[in-house]
Design a protein around this motif. Structure first.
Motif, PDB file in Angstrom:
ATOM      1  N   LEU A   1      25.627  -4.311  13.974  1.00 41.27           N
ATOM      2  CA  LEU A   1      24.392  -5.081  14.105  1.00 41.27           C
ATOM      3  C   LEU A   1      24.431  -6.012  15.303  1.00 41.27           C
ATOM      4  O   LEU A   1      23.398  -6.235  15.963  1.00 41.27           O
ATOM      5  CB  LEU A   1      24.140  -5.870  12.820  1.00 41.27           C
ATOM      6  CG  LEU A   1      23.780  -5.031  11.589  1.00 41.27           C
ATOM      7  CD1 LEU A   1      23.711  -5.914  10.360  1.00 41.27           C
ATOM      8  CD2 LEU A   1      22.460  -4.300  11.794  1.00 41.27           C
TER       9      LEU A   1
ATOM     10  N   ARG B   1      25.123   2.197   2.028  1.00 45.87           N
ATOM     11  CA  ARG B   1      25.478   2.603   3.387  1.00 45.87           C
ATOM     12  C   ARG B   1      24.464   3.594   3.963  1.00 45.87           C
ATOM     13  O   ARG B   1      24.157   3.563   5.169  1.00 45.87           O
ATOM     14  CB  ARG B   1      26.876   3.216   3.397  1.00 45.87           C
ATOM     15  CG  ARG B   1      27.375   3.574   4.789  1.00 45.87           C
ATOM     16  CD  ARG B   1      27.414   2.340   5.671  1.00 45.87           C
ATOM     17  NE  ARG B   1      27.615   2.652   7.074  1.00 45.87           N
ATOM     18  CZ  ARG B   1      28.668   2.257   7.788  1.00 45.87           C
ATOM     19  NH1 ARG B   1      29.614   1.522   7.197  1.00 45.87           N
ATOM     20  NH2 ARG B   1      28.778   2.563   9.064  1.00 45.87           N
TER      21      ARG B   1
ATOM     22  N   TRP C   1      18.879   2.433   8.979  1.00 44.74           N
ATOM     23  CA  TRP C   1      18.453   1.231   9.697  1.00 44.74           C
ATOM     24  C   TRP C   1      19.007   1.239  11.133  1.00 44.74           C
ATOM     25  O   TRP C   1      18.290   1.019  12.108  1.00 44.74           O
ATOM     26  CB  TRP C   1      18.960   0.004   8.934  1.00 44.74           C
ATOM     27  CG  TRP C   1      18.300  -1.281   9.296  1.00 44.74           C
ATOM     28  CD1 TRP C   1      17.778  -1.621  10.500  1.00 44.74           C
ATOM     29  CD2 TRP C   1      18.090  -2.386   8.439  1.00 44.74           C
ATOM     30  NE1 TRP C   1      17.263  -2.883  10.465  1.00 44.74           N
ATOM     31  CE2 TRP C   1      17.437  -3.388   9.204  1.00 44.74           C
ATOM     32  CE3 TRP C   1      18.397  -2.647   7.113  1.00 44.74           C
ATOM     33  CZ2 TRP C   1      17.090  -4.616   8.681  1.00 44.74           C
ATOM     34  CZ3 TRP C   1      18.055  -3.871   6.580  1.00 44.74           C
ATOM     35  CH2 TRP C   1      17.400  -4.849   7.343  1.00 44.74           C
ATOM     36  N   VAL C   2      20.322   1.517  11.250  1.00 46.52           N
ATOM     37  CA  VAL C   2      20.948   1.550  12.571  1.00 46.52           C
ATOM     38  C   VAL C   2      20.344   2.654  13.429  1.00 46.52           C
ATOM     39  O   VAL C   2      20.168   2.504  14.649  1.00 46.52           O
ATOM     40  CB  VAL C   2      22.471   1.734  12.415  1.00 46.52           C
ATOM     41  CG1 VAL C   2      23.128   1.968  13.769  1.00 46.52           C
ATOM     42  CG2 VAL C   2      23.082   0.514  11.736  1.00 46.52           C
TER      43      VAL C   2
ATOM     44  N   VAL D   1      22.450  -3.529   1.240  1.00 42.97           N
ATOM     45  CA  VAL D   1      21.935  -2.203   0.890  1.00 42.97           C
ATOM     46  C   VAL D   1      23.044  -1.165   0.965  1.00 42.97           C
ATOM     47  O   VAL D   1      24.110  -1.385   1.567  1.00 42.97           O
ATOM     48  CB  VAL D   1      20.782  -1.803   1.830  1.00 42.97           C
ATOM     49  CG1 VAL D   1      19.612  -2.764   1.671  1.00 42.97           C
ATOM     50  CG2 VAL D   1      21.260  -1.762   3.283  1.00 42.97           C
TER      51      VAL D   1
ATOM     52  N   ARG E   1      29.704  -3.369   9.607  1.00 45.27           N
ATOM     53  CA  ARG E   1      28.265  -3.535   9.715  1.00 45.27           C
ATOM     54  C   ARG E   1      27.929  -4.687  10.669  1.00 45.27           C
ATOM     55  O   ARG E   1      26.978  -4.606  11.458  1.00 45.27           O
ATOM     56  CB  ARG E   1      27.656  -3.806   8.344  1.00 45.27           C
ATOM     57  CG  ARG E   1      27.788  -2.664   7.356  1.00 45.27           C
ATOM     58  CD  ARG E   1      26.978  -2.938   6.098  1.00 45.27           C
ATOM     59  NE  ARG E   1      27.216  -1.914   5.078  1.00 45.27           N
ATOM     60  CZ  ARG E   1      26.426  -1.727   4.015  1.00 45.27           C
ATOM     61  NH1 ARG E   1      25.362  -2.494   3.842  1.00 45.27           N
ATOM     62  NH2 ARG E   1      26.706  -0.790   3.138  1.00 45.27           N
TER      63      ARG E   1
ATOM     64  N   PRO F   1      20.875  -6.139   5.402  1.00 45.81           N
ATOM     65  CA  PRO F   1      21.826  -5.250   6.095  1.00 45.81           C
ATOM     66  C   PRO F   1      23.226  -5.268   5.489  1.00 45.81           C
ATOM     67  O   PRO F   1      23.960  -4.289   5.589  1.00 45.81           O
ATOM     68  CB  PRO F   1      21.833  -5.797   7.529  1.00 45.81           C
ATOM     69  CG  PRO F   1      20.509  -6.465   7.689  1.00 45.81           C
ATOM     70  CD  PRO F   1      20.206  -7.060   6.344  1.00 45.81           C
ATOM     71  N   TRP F   2      23.606  -6.376   4.873  1.00 47.92           N
ATOM     72  CA  TRP F   2      24.943  -6.449   4.278  1.00 47.92           C
ATOM     73  C   TRP F   2      24.947  -6.077   2.791  1.00 47.92           C
ATOM     74  O   TRP F   2      26.005  -6.023   2.192  1.00 47.92           O
ATOM     75  CB  TRP F   2      25.495  -7.869   4.427  1.00 47.92           C
ATOM     76  CG  TRP F   2      25.895  -8.193   5.824  1.00 47.92           C
ATOM     77  CD1 TRP F   2      27.122  -8.031   6.386  1.00 47.92           C
ATOM     78  CD2 TRP F   2      25.059  -8.714   6.845  1.00 47.92           C
ATOM     79  NE1 TRP F   2      27.112  -8.425   7.692  1.00 47.92           N
ATOM     80  CE2 TRP F   2      25.851  -8.855   8.019  1.00 47.92           C
ATOM     81  CE3 TRP F   2      23.718  -9.075   6.909  1.00 47.92           C
ATOM     82  CZ2 TRP F   2      25.351  -9.335   9.216  1.00 47.92           C
ATOM     83  CZ3 TRP F   2      23.220  -9.559   8.113  1.00 47.92           C
ATOM     84  CH2 TRP F   2      24.020  -9.693   9.246  1.00 47.92           C
TER      85      TRP F   2
ATOM     86  N   ARG G   1      29.947  -5.793   0.397  1.00 50.24           N
ATOM     87  CA  ARG G   1      30.300  -4.400   0.669  1.00 50.24           C
ATOM     88  C   ARG G   1      31.650  -4.336   1.397  1.00 50.24           C
ATOM     89  O   ARG G   1      31.974  -5.217   2.216  1.00 50.24           O
ATOM     90  CB  ARG G   1      29.221  -3.745   1.527  1.00 50.24           C
ATOM     91  CG  ARG G   1      27.865  -3.702   0.852  1.00 50.24           C
ATOM     92  CD  ARG G   1      27.864  -2.724  -0.313  1.00 50.24           C
ATOM     93  NE  ARG G   1      26.533  -2.644  -0.943  1.00 50.24           N
ATOM     94  CZ  ARG G   1      26.234  -1.801  -1.918  1.00 50.24           C
ATOM     95  NH1 ARG G   1      27.158  -0.989  -2.387  1.00 50.24           N
ATOM     96  NH2 ARG G   1      25.021  -1.785  -2.430  1.00 50.24           N
TER      97      ARG G   1
ATOM     98  N   PHE H   1      21.663   1.638   5.271  1.00 48.75           N
ATOM     99  CA  PHE H   1      22.107   0.906   6.458  1.00 48.75           C
ATOM    100  C   PHE H   1      22.177   1.825   7.671  1.00 48.75           C
ATOM    101  O   PHE H   1      21.758   1.450   8.780  1.00 48.75           O
ATOM    102  CB  PHE H   1      23.473   0.266   6.201  1.00 48.75           C
ATOM    103  CG  PHE H   1      24.051  -0.441   7.390  1.00 48.75           C
ATOM    104  CD1 PHE H   1      23.654  -1.717   7.721  1.00 48.75           C
ATOM    105  CD2 PHE H   1      24.993   0.195   8.209  1.00 48.75           C
ATOM    106  CE1 PHE H   1      24.182  -2.364   8.823  1.00 48.75           C
ATOM    107  CE2 PHE H   1      25.519  -0.444   9.309  1.00 48.75           C
ATOM    108  CZ  PHE H   1      25.115  -1.731   9.612  1.00 48.75           C
ATOM    109  N   ASP H   2      22.719   3.038   7.475  1.00 49.76           N
ATOM    110  CA  ASP H   2      22.795   3.984   8.595  1.00 49.76           C
ATOM    111  C   ASP H   2      21.405   4.355   9.089  1.00 49.76           C
ATOM    112  O   ASP H   2      21.188   4.514  10.303  1.00 49.76           O
ATOM    113  CB  ASP H   2      23.556   5.238   8.155  1.00 49.76           C
ATOM    114  CG  ASP H   2      25.039   4.963   7.933  1.00 49.76           C
ATOM    115  OD1 ASP H   2      25.544   3.957   8.493  1.00 49.76           O
ATOM    116  OD2 ASP H   2      25.684   5.734   7.209  1.00 49.76           O
TER     117      ASP H   2
ATOM    118  N   ARG I   1      31.606  -4.574   5.367  1.00 48.14           N
ATOM    119  CA  ARG I   1      30.715  -5.595   5.909  1.00 48.14           C
ATOM    120  C   ARG I   1      31.094  -5.988   7.336  1.00 48.14           C
ATOM    121  O   ARG I   1      30.213  -6.314   8.156  1.00 48.14           O
ATOM    122  CB  ARG I   1      30.692  -6.815   4.986  1.00 48.14           C
ATOM    123  CG  ARG I   1      32.027  -7.489   4.742  1.00 48.14           C
ATOM    124  CD  ARG I   1      31.887  -8.584   3.685  1.00 48.14           C
ATOM    125  NE  ARG I   1      33.139  -9.271   3.422  1.00 48.14           N
ATOM    126  CZ  ARG I   1      34.081  -8.819   2.587  1.00 48.14           C
ATOM    127  NH1 ARG I   1      33.878  -7.665   1.963  1.00 48.14           N
ATOM    128  NH2 ARG I   1      35.188  -9.480   2.391  1.00 48.14           N
TER     129      ARG I   1
END
Length: 530
Positions: free
Chosen positions: A509, A128, A134-135, A126, A505, A123-124, A499, A131-132, A502
């Motif tokens: 998370l 953005r 993922w969220v 990959v 993120r 998650p920290w 990133r 990550f989005d 971070r």
């Protein structure tokens, strides 16, 4: 009154040297021996047999390299390729790390992270967009297509961050405690590491192959010494055979080595006074002295033999040989020494040391040879009681016939030489400076082949480019520039792991963690069912 010409002055000096050697060889040899005692100072000098000893450490680029090497351990990198049964390689990596950790010769052992470890931090790490996505799995009901696309993107990210090693291979990087350029040629740092690695991996049936400058230098030295064990004695036998064809008395042959050794010692002492230490470049001087000494000795021996062949006694023959051949020897030595001494004004330490060693050494060697050889030969002749022995003149040799024919028909010589000169000139544009360091080393050493194989099977360059950055934003810009250039196949950077968002993120998370974990499991189950 006409001023004396340079050639006349040289002849007068040679005449005095010859007379002194003939009248009192003991006094001449004693004076030379006292002078040669200065060479004992060379035994007290520090000896630096590393490449760093001949590098310009004050040059900005060189100083920057050693600073980076000290900070990051770049100069001691030993890319290590492990090859063996796939089922034993992960164990071999652990055994190698345990065996090398704690050694004085090793700073660290860098093992690539496992993909599982990277995915935990994914998650920290990959992009953005991933990550989005993922969220979004934690904010919306799971959809099979979106979940499958996400899992595919996550798998691709893992493969990009931690590529799968080819079957039967693992790549580990051993970082030595000292820079390869600061290791002496006879240092045993790399041989010790190699021996410990072999002892640790042999029971597993895994072989460790090393690349990097320390391995190249050591294996190059081992290959060179292996050849010198054969070529050294062979060349010595050939030289002795040539000298034996000119002079068969052992004492006369041994007398040639005495002034050469005296000149080597005195030259090293002078260089020690000027530079404070001895380095690799001074070792080249021994070859120069050896070649010059043998050349001068043969010239004088042949000239003395020619004079003796006319029925002259040894004193007169030596006197005439020194005055005649000595002028050519001095002229050649002065021009050779001058060419070397010009290099002494170069700012680069390599050329400066070579120039000093060559210039000073050639002059001292010539002086010792011209003073000591006639004195020693007079002493040998008088000791043997053959002061008036004469040898008959020899017939003209084959080389003499060739020279006579060339002098008698110069037109034919030029007719054959001109096409060769023209052809040689046409080949000059094909000459170029070799800038590929790999081609400088022997092609049959394993470190060079290992470097090629590492690049071939892993895509990793054993000699990495390292660019320091003052801050994370600079590192990010540099990373993007290298990644966009097709010349570079892989870029590893701290910017890929840290990133800029971070903290954001982490907050997202923390908010979505419980529901996100459940929805990811559900999405993975749905993707597998689909």
């Amino acid at each position: 009154m006409r001023a004396p010409r340079g050639g006349d002055r040289v002849e007068r000096v040679l005449d005095r040297v010859a007379r002194a050697a003939i009248a009192g060889p003991g006094r001449v040899l004693a004076a030379c021996a006292l002078t040669a005692l200065a060479g004992l100072y060379a035994t007290t000098l520090p000896l630096d047999l590393s490449f760093a000893g001949v590098m310009h450490r004050d040059h900005p680029e060189v100083a920057r390299y050693f600073e980076a090497s000290e900070r990051y351990g770049l100069g001691g990198l030993l890319p290590t390729l492990l090859e063996g049964p796939e089922e034993r390689l992960d164990e071999a990596v652990v055994e190698l790390q345990l065996a090398l950790d704690g050694m004085d010769e090793v700073r660290s052992v860098r093992v690539p992270p496992r993909r599982e470890e990277v995915l935990v931090r994914a998650p920290w790490i990959v992009d953005r967009a991933l990550f989005d996505a993922w969220v979004a799995l934690g904010e919306r009901p799971p959809e099979a297509d979106a979940s499958a696309a996400f899992m595919r993107s996550l798998r691709e990210a893992g493969e990009r961050l931690v590529p799968d090693p080819p079957a039967g291979t693992r790549l580990v990087t051993v970082v030595m405690a000292r820079d390869a350029f600061e290791l002496a040629l006879d240092a045993d740092d790399f041989p010790t590491i190699r021996r410990v690695a072999e002892e640790a991996l042999d029971p597993l049936g895994v072989r460790a192959r090393f690349a990097g400058m320390p391995a190249v230098v050591t294996q190059e030295r081992e290959a060179t010494l292996e050849r010198l064990r054969v070529l050294g004695p062979l060349s010595l036998l050939l030289v002795l055979a040539l000298l034996y064809g000119v002079e068969r008395r052992v004492l006369v042959l041994a007398s040639i080595a005495v002034p050469m050794l005296a000149s080597v010692g005195c030259t090293l002492a002078i260089l020690g006074v000027l530079e404070g230490r001895l380095t690799l470049m001074e070792s080249v001087f021994g070859v120069i002295v050896f070649g010059l000494g043998v050349d001068v000795a043969i010239h004088l021996l042949l000239r003395v033999r020619e004079e003796r062949g006319t029925g002259l006694d040894v004193e007169t023959s030596l006197h005439r040989a020194i005055r005649g051949t000595g002028r050519g020897v001095v002229a050649g030595a002065v021009t050779t020494a001058g060419a070397f001494l010009i290099l002494a004004f170069a700012p680069d330490p390599v050329f400066r040391r070579l120039g000093l060693a060559g210039g000073v050494g050639v002059l001292l060697c010539t002086g010792f040879l011209l003073a000591m050889l006639p004195a020693q030969w007079i002493w040998i002749e008088r000791r043997s009681g053959a002061t008036r022995r004469a040898t008959p003149p020899r017939a003209r040799s084959g080389l003499g016939r060739i020279a006579g024919a060339a002098a008698g028909r110069p037109g034919w010589v030029w007719t054959g030489a001109l096409p060769l000169l023209v052809w040689s000139g046409l080949q000059l544009p094909a000459l170029r400076y070799e800038t590929n360091l790999e081609r400088v080393f022997s092609r049959d050493i394993d470190a060079v082949e290992t470097a090629r194989r590492i690049h071939r099977v892993t895509g990793v360059e054993p000699g990495p480019w390292v660019v320091p950055a003052a801050d994370l934003e600079t590192a990010r810009r540099i990373t993007e520039a290298f990644s966009a250039d097709p010349l570079f196949g892989r870029v590893d950077s701290l910017a890929l792991w840290l990133r800029p968002d971070r903290e954001e993120r982490r907050r997202l998370l923390d908010t979505l963690a419980p529901s996100l974990a459940k929805r990811i499991r559900d999405a993975a189950t749905s993707a597998r069912a689909a």
